[in-house]
Design an enzyme around this catalytic site. Structure first.
Site, short mmCIF file in Angstrom:
data_model
loop_
_atom_site.label_atom_id
_atom_site.label_comp_id
_atom_site.label_asym_id
_atom_site.label_seq_id
_atom_site.Cartn_x
_atom_site.Cartn_y
_atom_site.Cartn_z
N HIS A 312 0.66 -1.04 -0.24
CA HIS A 312 -0.04 -0.06 -0.20
C HIS A 312 1.16 0.68 0.35
CE1 HIS A 312 -2.30 2.94 1.11
NE2 HIS A 312 -3.17 1.95 0.59
N ASP A 369 -8.08 -3.32 -1.06
CA ASP A 369 -8.50 -3.59 -2.31
C ASP A 369 -8.35 -5.24 -2.99
OD1 ASP A 369 -8.71 -0.61 -2.54
OD2 ASP A 369 -6.12 -0.51 -2.82
C1 MLT Z 1 -7.62 5.23 0.62
O1 MLT Z 1 -8.30 4.92 0.83
O2 MLT Z 1 -7.84 6.57 -0.05
C2 MLT Z 1 -6.74 4.63 -0.12
O3 MLT Z 1 -6.27 3.39 0.33
C3 MLT Z 1 -5.81 5.35 -0.97
C4 MLT Z 1 -4.94 6.85 -0.08
O4 MLT Z 1 -5.32 6.35 1.10
O5 MLT Z 1 -4.05 7.07 -0.48
#
Ligand code: MLT
Length: 433
Positions: A312, A369
């Site tokens: 992530h 995801d």
């Molecule tokens: C989110 O939940 O918005 C995503 O994981 C992306 C992020 O935080 O940059």
């Protein structure tokens, strides 16, 4: 620890204040930098080192895998919000700062329930879209179109009551609009909301019921959806949230700011990631289903293949949301008894990667995801609707951040640049170029 930082530029020393947040994260305040230095600016493409705002909504520590909404933890104990509360409670918490008491919750729920229907003319706009329109485009257009039906919402300074009404309306109507965008795509008649159901059940029914059959919502599915929406409800200053804040900083209305946020979320690098996971799994399946081959490809630097849904951008050790959602994914798959070779490949990939030294040492664990794609597929939600599901979840976060930005009287967002184009040059007549 020092509360100033020194910047030495052209032999001159500038003192810059260092501010500290409630979780002791520190930031150098450069808000006076240009006036102090006579025009020197900073550059930070993608703003990865730039705090755009002070915010009291969500705390995220990517190194330690911590995510908290208004101080409440997502991902460690059974005290966590995803296990114990409902999406509407979490929405209230994010937007109004505290978990609601019984009275507040009951009036919040009835306020939302009262506004689930959308104006009948929204259906005419929907009918104007071709059936192959991507539901995210439909969603962002229809949310923007709400300004036409509620013109008083256009002025964000009108009154607190008006802002609260706009908030309740959009939370109530988003599931209706989202389900209608799906119905438009598959050519089915739309379903009206059923206010005897709760928020998640109502959405599922509007998505899947048809006039030809009676439909009852599976509680396993609505429970998993409740968790998924909570887990996605806010993630501090991510791309779509920053978009909502910057659009709102021009005093644009809540609905137009949210519509812009939906467009930002649509991109494959942001909300489109869980769709990319399923597309990758389908690709693996159609080329024979050999997960080992694809893990090897992922390790090969010269191979363009990328393992989607692992690791992530901000969580460097593990994604706290993934722990909860993995459990929910196991439950949903077991209870629904889904038999899907693509989901078998997902399981195989997950198990092999979690044992593989290459992925373990690089902390490339499956993220939210990966599991949300699996659950949505098992629920029968088509891939192109995944980002719409993310939108439903992220909505309270966008609203909370928009509201905080307005209440803090933040100035209009206006970044600077370092110009790298031509210097001044004379105009040349057409024939001389
Ligand atoms: C989110 O939940 O918005 C995503 O994981 C992306 C992020 O935080 O940059």
């Amino acid at each position: 620890m020092s509360n100033t930082a020194q910047l030495i530029l052209d032999g001159k020393t500038y003192e810059l204040p260092v501010i500290e947040g409630t979780e002791h994260e520190r930031a150098i305040d450069i808000s006076k930098l240009r006036s102090l230095t006579g025009g020197v600016t900073t550059i930070d493409p993608g703003y990865k080192n730039t705090g755009a705002t002070k915010s009291a909504i969500t705390f995220l520590d990517g190194e330690k895998g911590i995510l908290r909404y208004r101080g409440y933890s997502i991902g460690y104990s059974i005290e966590e919000l995803a296990e114990r509360s409902t999406f509407l409670e979490v929405a209230y918490l994010l937007i109004y700062g505290e978990l609601p008491n019984e009275e507040q919750f009951s009036s919040w729920k009835s306020e939302i329930t009262m506004h689930t229907m959308v104006h009948e003319e929204i259906k005419n706009i929907l009918d104007g879209f071709p059936s192959n329109a991507h539901p995210m485009g439909v969603l962002s257009s229809l949310v923007s179109a709400l300004t036409a039906f509620y013109p008083k919402s256009l002025d964000p300074n009108r009154s607190i009551k008006q802002v609260d009404l706009s908030i309740a309306r959009i939370i109530a109507k988003m599931p209706t609009i989202a389900a209608w965008a799906f119905k438009n795509e598959i050519g089915h008649p739309v379903n009206y909301p059923d206010n005897t159901l709760d928020y998640c059940e109502n959405f599922i029914k509007m998505m899947f019921a048809t006039p030809a059959e009676t439909y009852s919502v599976d509680p396993v599915v609505s429970d998993a959806l409740n968790k998924l929406l909570i887990l996605h409800a806010d993630h501090e200053q991510n791309c779509s949230t920053s978009t909502v804040r910057i659009v709102g900083s021009s005093q644009a209305s809540l609905y137009s700011s949210i519509s812009a946020g939906i467009s930002a979320l649509w991109g494959p690098l942001h909300g489109g990631a869980n769709q990319a996971v399923i597309e990758m799994l389908e690709g693996i399946k159609s080329s024979g289903g050999d997960t080992k081959k694809y893990l090897d490809k992922a390790k090969d630097k010269n191979d363009p293949f990328r393992l989607m849904g692992f690791g992530h951008r901000v969580y460097k050790n593990f994604d706290p949301r993934a722990t909860i959602i993995k459990k929910a994914a196991d439950g949903v798959l077991a209870k629904l008894g889904v038999n899907d070779p693509v989901l078998d490949i997902a399981r195989g990939l997950e198990e092999a990667a979690l044992k593989d030294e290459y992925f373990v040492s690089r902390k490339l664990y499956p993220n939210v995801d990966f599991y949300s794609g699996i659950i949505y597929r098992a629920m029968g939600i088509p891939t192109e609707m995944f980002t719409v599901m993310f939108t439903l979840g992220r909505l309270p976060g966008w609203i909370a951040q928009w509201k905080e930005m307005r209440e803090n009287n933040e100035p209009i967002g206006r970044p600077r640049q370092v110009y790298t184009g031509h210097n001044s040059r004379p105009y040349m007549e057409l024939g001389e170029r």
